[in-house]
Design an enzyme around this catalytic site. Structure first.
Site, mmCIF file in Angstrom:
data_model
loop_
_atom_site.group_PDB
_atom_site.id
_atom_site.type_symbol
_atom_site.label_atom_id
_atom_site.label_comp_id
_atom_site.label_asym_id
_atom_site.label_seq_id
_atom_site.Cartn_x
_atom_site.Cartn_y
_atom_site.Cartn_z
ATOM 1 N N GLY A 233 -5.018 6.216 1.958
ATOM 2 C CA GLY A 233 -6.129 6.531 1.072
ATOM 3 C C GLY A 233 -5.840 6.075 -0.343
ATOM 4 O O GLY A 233 -5.033 5.167 -0.573
ATOM 5 N N SER A 234 -6.480 6.714 -1.297
ATOM 6 C CA SER A 234 -6.357 6.297 -2.690
ATOM 7 C C SER A 234 -5.008 6.677 -3.270
ATOM 8 O O SER A 234 -4.335 7.598 -2.794
ATOM 9 C CB SER A 234 -7.465 6.950 -3.524
ATOM 10 O OG SER A 234 -7.226 8.345 -3.663
ATOM 11 N N GLU A 253 0.271 4.867 2.388
ATOM 12 C CA GLU A 253 -0.346 3.541 2.376
ATOM 13 C C GLU A 253 -1.562 3.681 1.478
ATOM 14 O O GLU A 253 -2.590 4.219 1.883
ATOM 15 C CB GLU A 253 -0.709 3.113 3.804
ATOM 16 C CG GLU A 253 -0.948 1.613 3.938
ATOM 17 C CD GLU A 253 -2.349 1.208 3.594
ATOM 18 O OE1 GLU A 253 -2.566 0.763 2.443
ATOM 19 O OE2 GLU A 253 -3.223 1.331 4.448
ATOM 20 N N LEU A 254 -1.417 3.204 0.232
ATOM 21 C CA LEU A 254 -2.397 3.503 -0.805
ATOM 22 C C LEU A 254 -3.222 2.267 -1.173
ATOM 23 O O LEU A 254 -3.327 1.336 -0.401
ATOM 24 C CB LEU A 254 -1.675 4.086 -2.028
ATOM 25 C CG LEU A 254 -0.780 5.298 -1.716
ATOM 26 C CD1 LEU A 254 -0.084 5.793 -2.979
ATOM 27 C CD2 LEU A 254 -1.573 6.419 -1.057
ATOM 28 N N CYS A 287 -8.381 -2.405 1.781
ATOM 29 C CA CYS A 287 -7.413 -2.366 0.676
ATOM 30 C C CYS A 287 -6.752 -3.706 0.421
ATOM 31 O O CYS A 287 -6.175 -3.907 -0.656
ATOM 32 C CB CYS A 287 -6.369 -1.277 0.911
ATOM 33 S SG CYS A 287 -5.559 -1.364 2.506
ATOM 34 N N GLU A 378 -8.869 -0.649 -7.881
ATOM 35 C CA GLU A 378 -9.334 -1.076 -6.557
ATOM 36 C C GLU A 378 -10.836 -0.856 -6.488
ATOM 37 O O GLU A 378 -11.309 0.286 -6.455
ATOM 38 C CB GLU A 378 -8.627 -0.267 -5.466
ATOM 39 C CG GLU A 378 -9.031 -0.665 -4.070
ATOM 40 C CD GLU A 378 -8.272 0.109 -3.005
ATOM 41 O OE1 GLU A 378 -7.917 -0.490 -1.981
ATOM 42 O OE2 GLU A 378 -8.026 1.314 -3.197
#
Length: 475
Positions: A233-234, A253-254, A287, A378
């Site tokens: 996520g963020s 996992e950003l 992403c 992002e």
């Protein structure tokens, strides 16, 4: 197509399915219609799921390899048999174009198979303990043991695939897993969990799912008995989880704002194709989609013309149609944010920057300055930013100036430039002459800096979800 009977009602908690006090409609982003109601969990159900997972952890750790492999392969086969239905469901709950949902299901199947294959590779090795005289006569070896209960929290953009990357390595490692999908997209994940539990190879409580709000997530990640938390996520949410979960192991996992560098010697046609292909897939809600493009000055004008000419080929429309590449984002608030970032960027809007029905028209910005959210953060929408740079030194410096570092790519004909990019770009993955969004699900995947810690890909996630246990024996 009706999905109400594809899996039981309620939430898969413990050995059965538990009815929830409330439900909420999952909404099709394209037209705002209701897909179907989904169960909404709460902190009490999350706490119950933790207790059930802890209770089954010894049995899961003792489960033989053939059973863990059989469960993963059974889920793979059952999913493959219904793949068209699953693809359609993903389109409805995510609003993502059909072409991208087909890729998501295909990648999920590969992830399940790869995790099943990795079960056979879970082993240790001997260690020579006699490097000092005190170790003479001792026998040493290490094995890998399950880390314990795994909590997996996933994003909305690839809900089935992201869940598979949490669940499959946990099962392969012998860990019970509790998955919390994004509130907007729980349906395909419920189906996957049902298929795993239905295999009969695992204790049912080995794979559980709880939906709900931030309190549900907090209940899961703050329990100190949890072995590991894996979150996608963020960056802001990931940082909060890392703080709240400490000292539990956290895999993050950003976000990212993936860069693509176009060298003066590049195949400009191929690079322009890659920007369009890699910038607008999944409506930009990926992403590692192309967000920043840095072009060396000698070819900037020609590349800009090639890129602008291709924008007309990016089809906006109904995500159920195979030709569609851009559809409405997950919700209106996301669209409003993206358009606000475009409007406040101070950049030249080459094309797009406006609504196309409920969607955002594929957008190309030129000359986006540092400090603009569209360049620094992002954007997670169908927007690509292009900047001219004097040379590769400036290009690599601009790539590395970002607080993110997930994937980046460079287009060049020079082997020296390719290896310079691999050596100098600060990212978890550097791709040469292909989109930064390329990911094979068996490779190590993860980032540096604010893009996270830890690695996914079944082999590498299994390593993260196991711990070495050293055995020292004096015969």
């Amino acid at each position: 197509m009706k999905y109400q009977d594809a899996w039981p009602s309620g939430l898969p908690i413990g050995d059965g399915w538990v009815e929830t006090a409330t439900e909420t409609d999952v909404i099709f982003p394209y037209d705002g219609s209701a897909v179907m109601p989904a169960p909404v969990g709460d902190a009490g159900l999350a706490a119950r799921a933790v207790e059930e997972a802890l209770a089954v952890a010894p049995a899961m750790a003792a489960l033989p390899s053939h059973a863990r492999r059989r469960a993963l392969m059974a889920a793979h086969d059952a999913l493959a048999a219904r793949r068209e239905e699953v693809e359609h469901l993903l389109v409805l709950e995510t609003g993502k174009p059909l072409v991208d949902c087909r890729v998501e299901v295909a990648r999920t199947l590969v992830t399940l198979v790869t995790a099943a294959e990795e079960v056979a590779r879970l082993h240790g090795e001997t260690v020579p303990l006699d490097l000092l005289p005190a170790g003479e006569g001792l026998v040493g070896f290490w094995t890998r043991r399950p880390i314990g209960v795994v909590v997996g929290i996933t994003g909305f953009n690839y809900p089935l695939l992201l869940a598979a990357h949490k669940i499959a390595p946990a099962v392969a490692a012998g860990c019970p897993v509790i998955v919390k999908p994004a509130p907007a997209t729980p349906l395909a994940t419920l189906w996957l969990v049902h298929l795993l539990r239905e295999s009969g190879a695992l204790p049912p409580a080995a794979v559980q799912l709880v939906t709900g709000d931030v309190e549900v997530g907090r209940t899961l990640v703050e329990d100190r008995r949890i072995g590991a938390v894996s979150f996608t996520g963020s960056a802001a949410a990931g940082h909060a989880i890392a703080r709240n979960a400490a000292p539990t192991k956290v895999l993050l996992e950003l976000g990212s704002n993936a860069a693509l560098v176009v060298a003066a010697d590049a195949d400009l046609e191929a690079a322009a194709d890659a920007v369009v292909r890699g910038g607008y897939y999944a409506s930009g809600q990926a992403c590692i989609s192309v967000q920043r493009v840095l072009v060396e000055e000698p070819v900037a004008a020609e590349f800009g013309e090639l890129l602008a000419a291709r924008m007309k080929d990016v089809v906006v429309g109904d995500p159920r149609q195979p030709e569609t590449r851009v559809a409405p984002l997950i919700d209106p608030a996301s669209s409003d944010r993206v358009l606000d970032w475009v409007a406040s960027s101070g950049a030249e809007v080459v094309t797009g920057g406006v609504r196309d029905g409920r969607a955002i028209a594929p957008t190309l910005l030129a000359g986006v300055p540092d400090g603009a959210a569209a360049w620094d953060e992002e954007i997670f929408g169908p927007v690509v930013c292009v900047r001219e740079v004097p040379d590769l030194e400036a290009a690599f410096a601009a790539v590395n100036a970002s607080r993110y570092g997930l994937h980046a790519s460079v287009f060049t004909r020079s082997l020296a430039t390719a290896f310079a990019a691999i050596e100098r770009i600060e990212a978890g993955g550097v791709v040469v002459n292909e989109v930064p969004g390329f990911r094979a699900d068996n490779m190590p995947y993860g980032g540096v800096k604010d893009s996270g810690v830890g690695r996914e890909g079944p082999r590498f996630a299994i390593e993260e979800l196991t711990v070495t246990r050293m055995a020292i024996i004096r015969p």
